[in-house]
Design a protein around this motif. Structure first.
Motif, PDB file in Angstrom:
ATOM      1  N   GLY A 105       0.844  -1.206   0.000  1.00  0.00           N
ATOM      2  CA  GLY A 105       0.000   0.000   0.000  1.00  0.00           C
ATOM      3  C   GLY A 105       0.872   1.245   0.000  1.00  0.00           C
ATOM      4  O   GLY A 105       1.977   1.224  -0.567  1.00  0.00           O
ATOM      5  N   GLY A 106       0.383   2.302   0.632  1.00  0.00           N
ATOM      6  CA  GLY A 106       1.132   3.558   0.611  1.00  0.00           C
ATOM      7  C   GLY A 106       1.390   3.971  -0.828  1.00  0.00           C
ATOM      8  O   GLY A 106       0.505   3.834  -1.677  1.00  0.00           O
ATOM      9  N   PRO A 107       2.588   4.440  -1.159  1.00  0.00           N
ATOM     10  CA  PRO A 107       2.919   4.819  -2.535  1.00  0.00           C
ATOM     11  C   PRO A 107       3.389   3.636  -3.381  1.00  0.00           C
ATOM     12  O   PRO A 107       3.757   3.785  -4.526  1.00  0.00           O
ATOM     13  CB  PRO A 107       4.083   5.789  -2.339  1.00  0.00           C
ATOM     14  CG  PRO A 107       4.788   5.269  -1.133  1.00  0.00           C
ATOM     15  CD  PRO A 107       3.716   4.696  -0.238  1.00  0.00           C
ATOM     16  N   LEU A 108       3.388   2.426  -2.760  1.00  0.00           N
ATOM     17  CA  LEU A 108       4.043   1.279  -3.401  1.00  0.00           C
ATOM     18  C   LEU A 108       3.104   0.565  -4.368  1.00  0.00           C
ATOM     19  O   LEU A 108       1.905   0.445  -4.098  1.00  0.00           O
ATOM     20  CB  LEU A 108       4.542   0.298  -2.321  1.00  0.00           C
ATOM     21  CG  LEU A 108       5.448   0.920  -1.262  1.00  0.00           C
ATOM     22  CD1 LEU A 108       5.704  -0.047  -0.122  1.00  0.00           C
ATOM     23  CD2 LEU A 108       6.753   1.420  -1.881  1.00  0.00           C
ATOM     24  N   GLU A 109       3.712   0.049  -5.466  1.00  0.00           N
ATOM     25  CA  GLU A 109       2.898  -0.673  -6.459  1.00  0.00           C
ATOM     26  C   GLU A 109       2.789  -2.156  -6.125  1.00  0.00           C
ATOM     27  O   GLU A 109       1.946  -2.857  -6.647  1.00  0.00           O
ATOM     28  CB  GLU A 109       3.495  -0.475  -7.849  1.00  0.00           C
ATOM     29  CG  GLU A 109       3.129   0.910  -8.397  1.00  0.00           C
ATOM     30  CD  GLU A 109       3.863   1.247  -9.687  1.00  0.00           C
ATOM     31  OE1 GLU A 109       3.990   2.442  -9.963  1.00  0.00           O
ATOM     32  OE2 GLU A 109       4.319   0.306 -10.371  1.00  0.00           O
ATOM     33  N   ASN A 110       3.693  -2.638  -5.308  1.00  0.00           N
ATOM     34  CA  ASN A 110       3.524  -4.014  -4.807  1.00  0.00           C
ATOM     35  C   ASN A 110       4.157  -4.127  -3.441  1.00  0.00           C
ATOM     36  O   ASN A 110       4.619  -3.143  -2.893  1.00  0.00           O
ATOM     37  CB  ASN A 110       4.078  -5.051  -5.786  1.00  0.00           C
ATOM     38  CG  ASN A 110       5.378  -4.604  -6.418  1.00  0.00           C
ATOM     39  OD1 ASN A 110       6.293  -4.189  -5.697  1.00  0.00           O
ATOM     40  ND2 ASN A 110       5.431  -4.627  -7.745  1.00  0.00           N
ATOM     41  N   GLN A 111       4.156  -5.323  -2.864  1.00  0.00           N
ATOM     42  CA  GLN A 111       4.664  -5.482  -1.502  1.00  0.00           C
ATOM     43  C   GLN A 111       6.181  -5.567  -1.501  1.00  0.00           C
ATOM     44  O   GLN A 111       6.789  -5.939  -2.500  1.00  0.00           O
ATOM     45  CB  GLN A 111       4.043  -6.712  -0.841  1.00  0.00           C
ATOM     46  CG  GLN A 111       4.480  -8.030  -1.451  1.00  0.00           C
ATOM     47  CD  GLN A 111       3.811  -9.213  -0.757  1.00  0.00           C
ATOM     48  OE1 GLN A 111       2.697  -9.111  -0.241  1.00  0.00           O
ATOM     49  NE2 GLN A 111       4.509 -10.331  -0.733  1.00  0.00           N
ATOM     50  N   TYR A 112       6.760  -5.144  -0.406  1.00  0.00           N
ATOM     51  CA  TYR A 112       8.211  -5.143  -0.215  1.00  0.00           C
ATOM     52  C   TYR A 112       8.525  -5.888   1.074  1.00  0.00           C
ATOM     53  O   TYR A 112       7.810  -5.779   2.063  1.00  0.00           O
ATOM     54  CB  TYR A 112       8.743  -3.705  -0.103  1.00  0.00           C
ATOM     55  CG  TYR A 112       8.813  -2.932  -1.409  1.00  0.00           C
ATOM     56  CD1 TYR A 112       7.674  -2.663  -2.149  1.00  0.00           C
ATOM     57  CD2 TYR A 112      10.027  -2.464  -1.885  1.00  0.00           C
ATOM     58  CE1 TYR A 112       7.741  -1.936  -3.337  1.00  0.00           C
ATOM     59  CE2 TYR A 112      10.105  -1.736  -3.066  1.00  0.00           C
ATOM     60  CZ  TYR A 112       8.958  -1.483  -3.792  1.00  0.00           C
ATOM     61  OH  TYR A 112       9.034  -0.769  -4.971  1.00  0.00           O
ATOM     62  N   ARG A 113       9.640  -6.637   1.044  1.00  0.00           N
ATOM     63  CA  ARG A 113      10.028  -7.491   2.178  1.00  0.00           C
ATOM     64  C   ARG A 113      10.986  -6.764   3.119  1.00  0.00           C
ATOM     65  O   ARG A 113      11.957  -6.151   2.668  1.00  0.00           O
ATOM     66  CB  ARG A 113      10.773  -8.713   1.641  1.00  0.00           C
ATOM     67  CG  ARG A 113       9.954  -9.968   1.628  1.00  0.00           C
ATOM     68  CD  ARG A 113      10.807 -11.136   1.177  1.00  0.00           C
ATOM     69  NE  ARG A 113      10.008 -12.007   0.326  1.00  0.00           N
ATOM     70  CZ  ARG A 113      10.524 -13.022  -0.377  1.00  0.00           C
ATOM     71  NH1 ARG A 113      11.842 -13.248  -0.351  1.00  0.00           N
ATOM     72  NH2 ARG A 113       9.739 -13.765  -1.138  1.00  0.00           N
ATOM     73  N   LEU A 114      10.755  -6.916   4.442  1.00  0.00           N
ATOM     74  CA  LEU A 114      11.656  -6.324   5.434  1.00  0.00           C
ATOM     75  C   LEU A 114      12.980  -7.084   5.457  1.00  0.00           C
ATOM     76  O   LEU A 114      12.989  -8.317   5.588  1.00  0.00           O
ATOM     77  CB  LEU A 114      11.021  -6.384   6.828  1.00  0.00           C
ATOM     78  CG  LEU A 114      11.894  -5.891   7.985  1.00  0.00           C
ATOM     79  CD1 LEU A 114      12.173  -4.396   7.857  1.00  0.00           C
ATOM     80  CD2 LEU A 114      11.226  -6.195   9.323  1.00  0.00           C
ATOM     81  N   LYS A 115      14.085  -6.322   5.314  1.00  0.00           N
ATOM     82  CA  LYS A 115      15.414  -6.964   5.375  1.00  0.00           C
ATOM     83  C   LYS A 115      16.129  -6.609   6.665  1.00  0.00           C
ATOM     84  O   LYS A 115      16.746  -7.451   7.297  1.00  0.00           O
ATOM     85  CB  LYS A 115      16.262  -6.491   4.200  1.00  0.00           C
ATOM     86  CG  LYS A 115      17.740  -6.879   4.307  1.00  0.00           C
ATOM     87  CD  LYS A 115      18.324  -7.285   3.007  1.00  0.00           C
ATOM     88  CE  LYS A 115      19.775  -7.742   3.149  1.00  0.00           C
ATOM     89  NZ  LYS A 115      19.892  -9.197   3.393  1.00  0.00           N
TER      90      LYS A 115
END
Ligand SMILES: NS(O)(O)c1ccc(OCc2cn(-c3ccccc3)nn2)cc1
Ligand SMILES: [Zn+2]
Length: 261
Positions: free
Chosen positions: A81-91
């Motif tokens: 969500g937010g400004p993101l187009e897909n999900q991102y993984r916490l590193k």
């Protein structure tokens, strides 16, 4: 000049004394966020955060901050969500802080420094096979920035602070197997977002920055615990780990959007 006098006495840590600019860089970080110049974007979605505390692995002192690293081999700890187009993984997440409370954050708001700033680093595992490849791509990373201000003791942070003496020296690591970074998020959902870069080498222009408007409160003892870490390895002449923030970079042709009016 329009900058407060204190800006001219800011320490520039040896790490940054070399002109560490990216030749031709057009979207470098950090920047000053001028509140009145940010543009409300009604199409920005709420940021969705879902972290699994069991993905926490260890804390290590890498010689310019301390990092809490996560198992990013699955989608168990992600943002969307937010400004993101897909999900991102916490590193991983880490902090930047000053020798004194007058400065320490990387981003500023209306030229105001906070004593410290938290960065939660995520990578686009939907599109790229590894973090290392995502680091090189314009939409490869998403970093949530949270400002720390001096105030009440932060109970969630304290479990991390209690572990810091074990990673006092560069290249020390300890196991840290349960921690939920959601406890470090402010309650207010409002954020600014802009296209930027890593603030340490390789300084690649691969970061969608999501900067939370509301700071979290920590107390003096907790900030002092950060400042007792060392840049140096065991046996070397001790150099306190402080002022590990990059100088502000030019906004150039960028607009900072806000999720709030
Ligand atoms: N301060 S910040 O949140 O902007 C921030 C966030 C993440 C960073 O990762 C550096 C990095 C690069 N690589 C790498 C390793 C192998 C190949 C290519 C890259 N590993 N870690 C630096 C600064
Ligand atoms: Zn950082």
């Amino acid at each position: 000049s329009s900058e407060p006098d204190s800006l001219h006495h800011l320490p520039v840590h040896p790490l940054w004394q070399s002109p560490l600019t990216i030749p031709g860089g057009t979207r470098q970080s950090p920047i000053n966020i001028q509140w009145r110049d940010s543009v409300y974007d009604p199409f920005l979605k709420p940021l969705k955060i879902s972290y699994d505390p069991a993905t926490c692995l260890h804390i290590w002192n890498n010689g310019y901050s301390f990092l809490v690293e996560f198992d990013d081999s699955t989608d168990r700890s992600i943002i969307d969500g937010g400004p993101l187009e897909n999900q991102y993984r916490l590193k991983q997440f880490h902090f930047h802080w000053g020798a004194i409370n007058d400065w320490g954050s990387e981003h500023t708001v209306d030229c105001k420094f906070y004593p410290a700033e938290l960065h939660l680093v995520h990578w686009n595992a939907v599109v790229y096979p590894t973090f290392e490849e995502a680091v090189m791509e314009g939409d490869g990373l998403a970093v949530i920035g949270v400002f720390l201000k001096l105030g009440a003791r932060h109970e969630g942070l304290q479990t991390l602070v209690d572990a810091l003496p074990a990673v006092k020296h560069k290249d020390t690591v300890i196991e840290f197997d349960v921690f939920d970074p959601s406890c470090l998020m402010p309650s207010c959902p409002d954020y600014w977002t802009y296209a930027g870069s890593l603030t340490t080498p390789p300084l690649t222009e691969s970061v969608t920055w999501i900067i939370k408007k509301q700071p979290i409160e920590v107390d003096e003892d907790q900030l002092e615990a950060f400042r007792m870490l060392l840049f140096t390895s065991d046996g070397e002449e001790e150099k306190r780990m402080v002022d590990n923030f990059r100088p502000l970079q030019p906004l150039m042709n960028r607009t900072v959007r806000s999720s709030f009016q």
